[in-house]
Design an enzyme around this catalytic site. Sequence first.
Site, PDB file in Angstrom:
ATOM      1  N   PHE A 456      55.350  16.121  16.415  1.00  0.00           N
ATOM      2  CA  PHE A 456      54.491  17.097  15.747  1.00  0.00           C
ATOM      3  C   PHE A 456      53.338  17.549  16.637  1.00  0.00           C
ATOM      4  CE2 PHE A 456      56.713  15.631  11.995  1.00  0.00           C
ATOM      5  CZ  PHE A 456      56.830  16.800  11.265  1.00  0.00           C
ATOM      6  N   HIS A 457      52.825  16.674  17.505  1.00  0.00           N
ATOM      7  CA  HIS A 457      51.817  17.119  18.467  1.00  0.00           C
ATOM      8  C   HIS A 457      52.410  18.165  19.420  1.00  0.00           C
ATOM      9  CE1 HIS A 457      49.272  13.764  17.162  1.00  0.00           C
ATOM     10  NE2 HIS A 457      48.302  14.324  17.841  1.00  0.00           N
ATOM     11  N   GLU A 458      53.629  17.934  19.850  1.00  0.00           N
ATOM     12  CA  GLU A 458      54.272  18.894  20.742  1.00  0.00           C
ATOM     13  C   GLU A 458      54.525  20.225  20.039  1.00  0.00           C
ATOM     14  OE1 GLU A 458      55.846  20.475  24.175  1.00  0.00           O
ATOM     15  OE2 GLU A 458      54.803  18.555  23.911  1.00  0.00           O
TER      16      GLU A 458
END
Length: 531
Positions: A456-458
């Site tokens: 999700f950060h990516e």
Amino acid sequence: MAISDVPESMGTTATVTAVATVQTDSDLMRSSLRRRPSATSTGNLFDAESAAEDAIRDSGSDDSLNGKNNEEVKDRKTDHADTDNNVVMNDVTDRETVTDFKFTYRPSVPAHRRSKESPLSSGNIFRQSHAGLFNLCIVVLVAVNSRLIIENLMKYGWLIKSGFWFSSKSLRDWPLFMCCLSLAVFPLAAFIVESLAQQKRISEPVVVLLHVVITTVAIIYPVLVILRCDSAFLSGATLMLLTCIVWLKLVSYAHTTYDMRALTSSNEKVAKVLGETVANTLNVEYPSSVNFMSLTYFMVAPTLCYQPSYPRTPSVRKGWVFRQLLKLIIFTGVMGFIIEQYMNPIVQNSQHPLKGNLLYAIERILKLSVPNVYVWLCMFYCFFHLWLNILAELLRFGDREFYKDWWNAQTVEEYWRMWNMPVHKWMVRHVYFPCIRFGIPKGAAALIAFLVSAVFHELCIAVPCHMFKLWAFIGIMFQVPLVLITNYLQNKYRNSMVGNMIFWFIFCILGQPMCVLLYYHDLMNRKGELD
């Protein structure tokens, strides 16, 4: 007087008899021997001296030495105190003050009575208050940053453009705006599925399949919209953040209601075996939890974990909300000023950190680290403290533990447990413990949680940039060996701040500035190739 001739240790019956002719002196000595405070007793040294001088003047008068009765002396001392100091003082207190001053501060009294450590020694440093040093740091930071602001303005001028808040490109991102509005369709679809499941019109496998489809489309649809539109980074990042929030909430809603259905089914089986009386004691909230209002409140509440009801506050403090909104505007402006005036020139005047000179790259990273820390702290304060508390106040949401004291984390693992409490609670509830219940080891379950976080950060960074370099993914997964290293150091050097120092260095000095430079130069290279 006889006091100056009597040693401090005098206290025997014979000695008291020898000086019994002076009743006042005998009383003073007995008072001193009964109560001898240390040099750190209540009251200031100068206050004790002043009180002692006043008492000496009062008790040393001719009347008191000539055998005046105690009541007359008390009246005279009271009158004297009323006229001179406007304080009513007891006669016994005056005498004890005189004796305390004369006997406590004699040269023969020990000045060193127990072993003590210096305030800055390793065993005592964290037991002391460092408010003065904290104030010094604030003064130094203000002075240093004031100089940097002046130097920056003299070198670059005013760099904030008129379109900082609302760029023309952002205003034309209508597909992203319409996609943001259409995200409300997915919670509605999930509610319809749960209503059908409550009425037992669809089977359990179908319910699970429909929820999987809903959550998958909810994350893929905005990604495709952003990739197809040449939108601004800020617009795409905002849409991806909202998309991830909606996805996490939908997963929590589906998972929680699934568990409630399982409990209801289990209780029905128990009721058939044990009888209706026992079944009544097994109260499950599932029949009353599937309603539209509870889901609507959950979708806008500052939490990612669904439950039928939440702790609520009695009222909304309108004045408090106004003050927090004002702070939010101010700190958002400060964050924008630092980005435009400091970070952009540093990044634009840098080279790719992995393709240029190593020393030059280190210098750029260190120069970028200071404004990056300021922006990160402003972001944390604006979002986790101000915005989430404002939203909680407007919705009367009671549980406002959105973060803990992550700045005191001694390991990287502690940081991730305290930094973002809504996400941490979601991970524990819907990823970590379900993996444990499936028989997955704790280490593997923690690795899966980091893997979900890395994905999700990516997505939140790579999709708005229209490129997938996996820098954010690698940065999050790099936390796993850091967790092992800092845990080992914490176990080996207990009560030390080695892990805390490693955490600050990796996150603020090395990790985040490196990611900023990597994504910026990759984005500039992509735009150059497109042009």
